[in-house]
Design a protein around this motif. Structure first.
Motif, PDB file in Angstrom:
ATOM      1  N   LYS A 172     -54.652 -24.093  -3.195  1.00  0.00           N
ATOM      2  CA  LYS A 172     -54.461 -25.538  -3.361  1.00  0.00           C
ATOM      3  C   LYS A 172     -55.859 -26.139  -3.380  1.00  0.00           C
ATOM      4  O   LYS A 172     -56.844 -25.426  -3.174  1.00  0.00           O
ATOM      5  CB  LYS A 172     -53.610 -26.089  -2.217  1.00  0.00           C
ATOM      6  N   PRO A 173     -56.005 -27.432  -3.656  1.00  0.00           N
ATOM      7  CA  PRO A 173     -57.347 -28.019  -3.649  1.00  0.00           C
ATOM      8  C   PRO A 173     -58.102 -27.709  -2.351  1.00  0.00           C
ATOM      9  O   PRO A 173     -57.552 -27.801  -1.261  1.00  0.00           O
ATOM     10  CB  PRO A 173     -57.063 -29.515  -3.797  1.00  0.00           C
ATOM     11  N   GLY A 174     -59.353 -27.274  -2.494  1.00  0.00           N
ATOM     12  CA  GLY A 174     -60.192 -26.928  -1.357  1.00  0.00           C
ATOM     13  C   GLY A 174     -60.121 -25.464  -0.948  1.00  0.00           C
ATOM     14  O   GLY A 174     -60.754 -25.067   0.023  1.00  0.00           O
ATOM     15  N   TYR A 219     -63.067 -21.113  -6.429  1.00  0.00           N
ATOM     16  CA  TYR A 219     -62.846 -22.287  -5.592  1.00  0.00           C
ATOM     17  C   TYR A 219     -61.999 -23.281  -6.384  1.00  0.00           C
ATOM     18  O   TYR A 219     -62.362 -23.645  -7.511  1.00  0.00           O
ATOM     19  CB  TYR A 219     -64.181 -22.918  -5.196  1.00  0.00           C
ATOM     20  N   GLN A 220     -60.861 -23.700  -5.814  1.00  0.00           N
ATOM     21  CA  GLN A 220     -60.007 -24.700  -6.446  1.00  0.00           C
ATOM     22  C   GLN A 220     -60.512 -26.069  -5.998  1.00  0.00           C
ATOM     23  O   GLN A 220     -60.316 -26.474  -4.851  1.00  0.00           O
ATOM     24  CB  GLN A 220     -58.540 -24.493  -6.060  1.00  0.00           C
ATOM     25  N   ILE A 221     -61.184 -26.783  -6.899  1.00  0.00           N
ATOM     26  CA  ILE A 221     -61.845 -28.048  -6.563  1.00  0.00           C
ATOM     27  C   ILE A 221     -60.828 -29.135  -6.241  1.00  0.00           C
ATOM     28  O   ILE A 221     -60.900 -29.795  -5.207  1.00  0.00           O
ATOM     29  CB  ILE A 221     -62.765 -28.493  -7.722  1.00  0.00           C
ATOM     30  N   ASP A 222     -59.909 -29.358  -7.171  1.00  0.00           N
ATOM     31  CA  ASP A 222     -58.852 -30.363  -6.975  1.00  0.00           C
ATOM     32  C   ASP A 222     -57.625 -29.903  -7.742  1.00  0.00           C
ATOM     33  O   ASP A 222     -57.527 -28.739  -8.110  1.00  0.00           O
ATOM     34  CB  ASP A 222     -59.330 -31.770  -7.388  1.00  0.00           C
ATOM     35  N   GLU A 223     -56.682 -30.796  -8.004  1.00  0.00           N
ATOM     36  CA  GLU A 223     -55.443 -30.393  -8.690  1.00  0.00           C
ATOM     37  C   GLU A 223     -55.659 -29.983 -10.143  1.00  0.00           C
ATOM     38  O   GLU A 223     -54.818 -29.302 -10.724  1.00  0.00           O
ATOM     39  CB  GLU A 223     -54.413 -31.518  -8.616  1.00  0.00           C
ATOM     40  N   ASN A 224     -56.773 -30.385 -10.731  1.00  0.00           N
ATOM     41  CA  ASN A 224     -57.007 -30.102 -12.148  1.00  0.00           C
ATOM     42  C   ASN A 224     -58.115 -29.093 -12.430  1.00  0.00           C
ATOM     43  O   ASN A 224     -58.093 -28.440 -13.469  1.00  0.00           O
ATOM     44  CB  ASN A 224     -57.315 -31.399 -12.904  1.00  0.00           C
ATOM     45  N   GLY A 258     -60.854 -25.899 -11.277  1.00  0.00           N
ATOM     46  CA  GLY A 258     -61.250 -24.792 -10.421  1.00  0.00           C
ATOM     47  C   GLY A 258     -62.404 -24.050 -11.068  1.00  0.00           C
ATOM     48  O   GLY A 258     -62.588 -24.118 -12.286  1.00  0.00           O
ATOM     49  N   LYS A 314     -47.307 -27.131  -8.346  1.00  0.00           N
ATOM     50  CA  LYS A 314     -48.389 -26.581  -9.161  1.00  0.00           C
ATOM     51  C   LYS A 314     -48.610 -25.104  -8.851  1.00  0.00           C
ATOM     52  O   LYS A 314     -48.475 -24.668  -7.719  1.00  0.00           O
ATOM     53  CB  LYS A 314     -49.675 -27.346  -8.880  1.00  0.00           C
ATOM     54  N   TYR A 318     -51.731 -22.748  -9.588  1.00  0.00           N
ATOM     55  CA  TYR A 318     -53.079 -22.681 -10.120  1.00  0.00           C
ATOM     56  C   TYR A 318     -53.364 -21.318 -10.697  1.00  0.00           C
ATOM     57  O   TYR A 318     -53.095 -20.296 -10.080  1.00  0.00           O
ATOM     58  CB  TYR A 318     -54.081 -23.042  -9.015  1.00  0.00           C
TER      59      TYR A 318
END
Length: 178
Positions: A98-100, A131-136, A138, A174, A176
């Motif tokens: 997930k984000p973060g 690293y998944q930065i945010d919902e959109n 990575g 979501k 990812y």
């Protein structure tokens, strides 16, 4: 640069763990700053995910049809290729991606060509982190080793990998891609 690729496609999540996809791409190889080989490729792909604890096992099956043109020789050719990839990923600082989230990723991918010999054409092995930065957005980085098998001899190729992944998904659930 001696290589470029532009590709994209459309996929659909039939279920949370089953994602068919159709893609299209254009690829170019240069030698001495002159176009050496152009490729136009279409492919059908099916991804089936399995989860066990924090681990995600992604099984990707792909069938490709490619058309080539070598402008310096004025030669046209084509190829049918089948690919299978087993991708294993695990989030390192969370229960799911997930984000973060920081995650580790490894895969092995094999390539079979139906129109050439030898039929077993390539093997790729990858290991890296993301690293998944945010919902959109990575990012991912790692090392890729590729072994190519050919009549003229085998070849090892080494790559440093850096990717920006963009997820466009309006659903609340979501998944990812990493």
């Amino acid at each position: 640069p001696d290589y470029y690729e532009i590709k994209g496609g459309v996929g659909y999540n039939l279920t949370k763990n089953h994602k068919p996809f159709i893609g299209i791409g254009r690829y170019g190889n240069y030698k001495n700053h002159i176009m050496d080989k152009e490729e136009f490729r279409v492919w059908l792909q099916d991804v089936i995910d399995l989860k066990s604890g924090k681990f995600k096992f992604e099984n990707r099956f792909r069938a490709e049809k490619s058309w080539f043109y070598e402008p310096l020789k004025d030669v046209h050719s084509d190829r049918i290729r089948l690919r299978y990839r087993l991708n294993i990923s695990v989030p390192l600082n969370a229960d799911t991606v997930k984000p973060g989230t920081i995650f580790a990723n490894a895969y092995d991918e094999v390539f079979f060509v139906t129109t050439e010999k030898p039929s077993f054409a390539r093997n790729r092995v990858f290991g890296g982190f993301g690293y998944q930065i945010d919902e959109n957005f990575g990012i991912a980085t790692g090392y890729l080793w590729q072994r190519e098998f050919a009549k003229s001899g085998n070849k090892n190729i080494h790559f440093l990998y850096l990717a920006l992944n963009i997820t466009i998904d309006g659903s609340d659930d979501k998944d990812y891609q990493f």
